[in-house]
Design a protein around this motif. Structure first.
Motif, PDB file in Angstrom:
ATOM      1  N   GLU A 125     -58.501 -32.252  -3.690  1.00 40.00           N
ATOM      2  CA  GLU A 125     -57.969 -32.964  -2.539  1.00 40.00           C
ATOM      3  C   GLU A 125     -57.381 -31.950  -1.567  1.00 40.00           C
ATOM      4  N   VAL A 126     -57.427 -32.269  -0.285  1.00 42.41           N
ATOM      5  CA  VAL A 126     -56.918 -31.353   0.742  1.00 42.41           C
ATOM      6  C   VAL A 126     -55.499 -31.782   1.086  1.00 42.41           C
ATOM      7  N   LYS A 127     -54.539 -31.279   0.310  1.00 43.47           N
ATOM      8  CA  LYS A 127     -53.146 -31.692   0.457  1.00 43.47           C
ATOM      9  C   LYS A 127     -52.163 -30.523   0.445  1.00 43.47           C
ATOM     10  N   GLY A 128     -52.654 -29.283   0.509  1.00 41.85           N
ATOM     11  CA  GLY A 128     -51.775 -28.135   0.370  1.00 41.85           C
ATOM     12  C   GLY A 128     -50.788 -27.983   1.512  1.00 41.85           C
ATOM     13  N   LYS A 129     -49.600 -27.460   1.195  1.00 43.45           N
ATOM     14  CA  LYS A 129     -48.534 -27.206   2.168  1.00 43.45           C
ATOM     15  C   LYS A 129     -47.866 -25.876   1.847  1.00 43.45           C
ATOM     16  N   PRO A 146     -52.989 -29.725   6.348  1.00 47.62           N
ATOM     17  CA  PRO A 146     -53.225 -29.595   4.903  1.00 47.62           C
ATOM     18  C   PRO A 146     -54.160 -28.432   4.596  1.00 47.62           C
ATOM     19  N   PHE A 147     -53.894 -27.753   3.473  1.00 45.43           N
ATOM     20  CA  PHE A 147     -54.715 -26.634   3.031  1.00 45.43           C
ATOM     21  C   PHE A 147     -55.599 -27.074   1.865  1.00 45.43           C
ATOM     22  N   ARG A 148     -56.738 -26.423   1.750  1.00 48.78           N
ATOM     23  CA  ARG A 148     -57.676 -26.720   0.661  1.00 48.78           C
ATOM     24  C   ARG A 148     -57.249 -25.965  -0.605  1.00 48.78           C
ATOM     25  N   PHE A 149     -56.214 -26.492  -1.244  1.00 51.08           N
ATOM     26  CA  PHE A 149     -55.613 -25.926  -2.448  1.00 51.08           C
ATOM     27  C   PHE A 149     -54.980 -24.556  -2.150  1.00 51.08           C
ATOM     28  N   ALA A 150     -53.800 -24.592  -1.510  1.00 57.75           N
ATOM     29  CA  ALA A 150     -53.037 -23.375  -1.211  1.00 57.75           C
ATOM     30  C   ALA A 150     -52.678 -22.664  -2.507  1.00 57.75           C
ATOM     31  N   ASN A 151     -52.968 -21.375  -2.579  1.00 59.20           N
ATOM     32  CA  ASN A 151     -52.821 -20.634  -3.829  1.00 59.20           C
ATOM     33  C   ASN A 151     -52.003 -19.366  -3.576  1.00 59.20           C
ATOM     34  N   GLY A 152     -52.546 -18.188  -3.893  1.00 58.44           N
ATOM     35  CA  GLY A 152     -51.814 -16.947  -3.702  1.00 58.44           C
ATOM     36  C   GLY A 152     -51.490 -16.686  -2.237  1.00 58.44           C
ATOM     37  N   MET A 153     -50.423 -15.915  -1.998  1.00 60.83           N
ATOM     38  CA  MET A 153     -49.998 -15.615  -0.630  1.00 60.83           C
ATOM     39  C   MET A 153     -49.548 -14.171  -0.521  1.00 60.83           C
ATOM     40  N   TRP A 168     -60.451 -23.735  -2.266  1.00 57.94           N
ATOM     41  CA  TRP A 168     -61.644 -24.544  -2.043  1.00 57.94           C
ATOM     42  C   TRP A 168     -62.138 -24.506  -0.601  1.00 57.94           C
ATOM     43  N   LEU A 169     -61.635 -23.511   0.172  1.00 62.02           N
ATOM     44  CA  LEU A 169     -62.218 -23.304   1.495  1.00 62.02           C
ATOM     45  C   LEU A 169     -63.665 -22.836   1.366  1.00 62.02           C
ATOM     46  N   PRO A 170     -64.016 -21.869   0.532  1.00 60.15           N
ATOM     47  CA  PRO A 170     -63.117 -20.931  -0.145  1.00 60.15           C
ATOM     48  C   PRO A 170     -62.886 -19.695   0.729  1.00 60.15           C
ATOM     49  N   GLY A 171     -61.643 -19.222   0.736  1.00 59.62           N
ATOM     50  CA  GLY A 171     -61.330 -18.054   1.539  1.00 59.62           C
ATOM     51  C   GLY A 171     -59.840 -17.907   1.736  1.00 59.62           C
ATOM     52  N   VAL A 172     -59.478 -17.246   2.823  1.00 59.84           N
ATOM     53  CA  VAL A 172     -58.075 -16.953   3.129  1.00 59.84           C
ATOM     54  C   VAL A 172     -57.784 -17.389   4.564  1.00 59.84           C
ATOM     55  N   GLU A 173     -56.685 -18.098   4.741  1.00 60.27           N
ATOM     56  CA  GLU A 173     -56.193 -18.426   6.076  1.00 60.27           C
ATOM     57  C   GLU A 173     -54.943 -17.598   6.354  1.00 60.27           C
ATOM     58  N   ARG A 174     -54.568 -17.533   7.631  1.00 65.69           N
ATOM     59  CA  ARG A 174     -53.302 -16.886   7.958  1.00 65.69           C
ATOM     60  C   ARG A 174     -52.584 -17.690   9.034  1.00 65.69           C
ATOM     61  N   ILE A 175     -51.241 -17.642   8.958  1.00 69.01           N
ATOM     62  CA  ILE A 175     -50.385 -18.365   9.878  1.00 69.01           C
ATOM     63  C   ILE A 175     -49.448 -17.360  10.540  1.00 69.01           C
ATOM     64  N   ASP A 198     -58.196 -16.665  -5.690  1.00 71.43           N
ATOM     65  CA  ASP A 198     -56.915 -17.049  -6.289  1.00 71.43           C
ATOM     66  C   ASP A 198     -55.750 -16.214  -5.774  1.00 71.43           C
ATOM     67  N   GLY A 199     -55.815 -14.887  -5.950  1.00 66.12           N
ATOM     68  CA  GLY A 199     -54.686 -14.028  -5.598  1.00 66.12           C
ATOM     69  C   GLY A 199     -55.031 -13.014  -4.529  1.00 66.12           C
ATOM     70  N   ILE A 200     -54.005 -12.514  -3.821  1.00 65.84           N
ATOM     71  CA  ILE A 200     -54.209 -11.506  -2.782  1.00 65.84           C
ATOM     72  C   ILE A 200     -53.080 -10.480  -2.793  1.00 65.84           C
ATOM     73  N   ALA A 201     -53.395  -9.291  -2.280  1.00 67.66           N
ATOM     74  CA  ALA A 201     -52.397  -8.243  -2.085  1.00 67.66           C
ATOM     75  C   ALA A 201     -52.923  -7.277  -1.030  1.00 67.66           C
ATOM     76  N   PHE A 202     -52.021  -6.732  -0.224  1.00 66.71           N
ATOM     77  CA  PHE A 202     -52.368  -5.755   0.800  1.00 66.71           C
ATOM     78  C   PHE A 202     -52.143  -4.339   0.300  1.00 66.71           C
ATOM     79  N   ASP A 203     -53.004  -3.403   0.761  1.00 67.26           N
ATOM     80  CA  ASP A 203     -52.665  -1.995   0.604  1.00 67.26           C
ATOM     81  C   ASP A 203     -51.963  -1.532   1.873  1.00 67.26           C
TER      82      ASP A 203
END
Length: 283
Positions: A125-129, A146-153, A168-175, A198-203
């Motif tokens: 379901e598209v209910k992420g916040k 709403p986000f498509r299953f908001a996960n790692g940030m 489930w976008l699947p991908g990464v959004e930014r705000i 699932d997870g993300i990190a910056f170098d």
């Protein structure tokens, strides 16, 4: 596997760890599917279970200075607060007046000590916040989605944007983050077809690393949004449903990965320094 990337077993015998975070003393922390919270020695020679919630641990993150560890628990539908010195565990929040957590997934601290928490919403379901907790105990729905299953940030250098994995976008959004701390423009940063990120990190150079629950892979997204495959483990023995990642090590150039599908934490000698987090100042 990519033969140019050296991946080794860092810690074994954990209970399907989904999360990983690095303390300022170099120790590596992780969580288990029965609510366990693990502390792993900086050299990986030993680990101990320091606390347990009885739930299911998703993301974890250290506050500025590592005064406490924020722990997302999907079974208890809350965020716990763990003292890393005494291992005392207490309830931090079950949400805010406008929204009670259903799947609190991943916590991120900014340099001021504000805490962002992704709320996945519900499966299929598209209910992420995104919820935000200030240092003076104010709690709010920071972005309604709403986000498509908001996960790692992850926050970028300068804390100008908050990046959110949408599995489930699947991908990464930014705000974008306004000068007053409010949520601004939202955009799709990258898409990763036929994956479940699932997870993300910056170098430190602005490259974004994205782990995928499936396939068993890690992607690297350059600052100009070019996507390359960093690691692909089709056998699923070394990378086994990789989820959260965190930079650590003496030179902050090792990437630690949790493996929800098995019992271990990996160490990747990346040779590229990770972005210094607010909790990493003294590593």
């Amino acid at each position: 596997m990519n033969e140019t990337i050296k991946i080794s077993l860092f810690a074994n015998g954990l209970d399907h760890p989904e999360c990983v975070a690095v303390h300022k003393d170099g120790s590596v922390w992780a969580g288990g599917e029965a609510g366990q919270i693990y502390r792993i020695a900086a050299d990986g020679t030993a680990w101990e279970e320091v606390a347990a919630t009885g739930g299911f641990i998703l993301g974890i993150s250290f506050s500025p200075g590592c005064e406490w560890l924020a722990v997302c628990d999907s079974a208890a539908k809350c965020v716990w607060k763990l003292d890393p010195e005494t291992f005392v565990l207490e309830l931090f929040s079950k949400g805010c007046n406008a929204h009670q957590f259903n799947i609190p997934n991943y916590p991120v601290f900014d340099s001021q000590g504000n805490l962002y928490v992704s709320e996945s919403g519900a499966f299929n379901e598209v209910k992420g916040k995104i919820l935000k907790f200030s240092t003076d105990a104010r709690a709010e729905v920071w972005h309604e989605g709403p986000f498509r299953f908001a996960n790692g940030m992850a926050l970028d250098k300068g804390e100008r944007h908050l990046y959110v994995v949408c599995s489930w976008l699947p991908g990464v959004e930014r705000i974008s983050i306004g000068e007053d701390g409010s949520a601004g423009e939202r955009e799709v940063y990258c898409t990763l077809p036929r994956t479940v990120p699932d997870g993300i990190a910056f170098d430190d150079e602005g490259n974004l690393y994205v782990t995928c629950y499936t396939p068993n892979a890690i992607y690297k997204i350059s600052p100009n949004r070019v996507c390359t495959l960093l690691v692909d483990d089709w056998e699923a023995h070394t990378l086994a449903n990789p989820t959260n990642i965190a930079f650590g090590g003496k030179n902050m150039d090792q990437l630690f990965t949790a493996n929800l599908g098995r019992w271990h934490i990996n160490k990747i000698d990346l040779g590229i320094k990770g972005l210094t987090l607010v909790s990493h100042q003294n590593i």
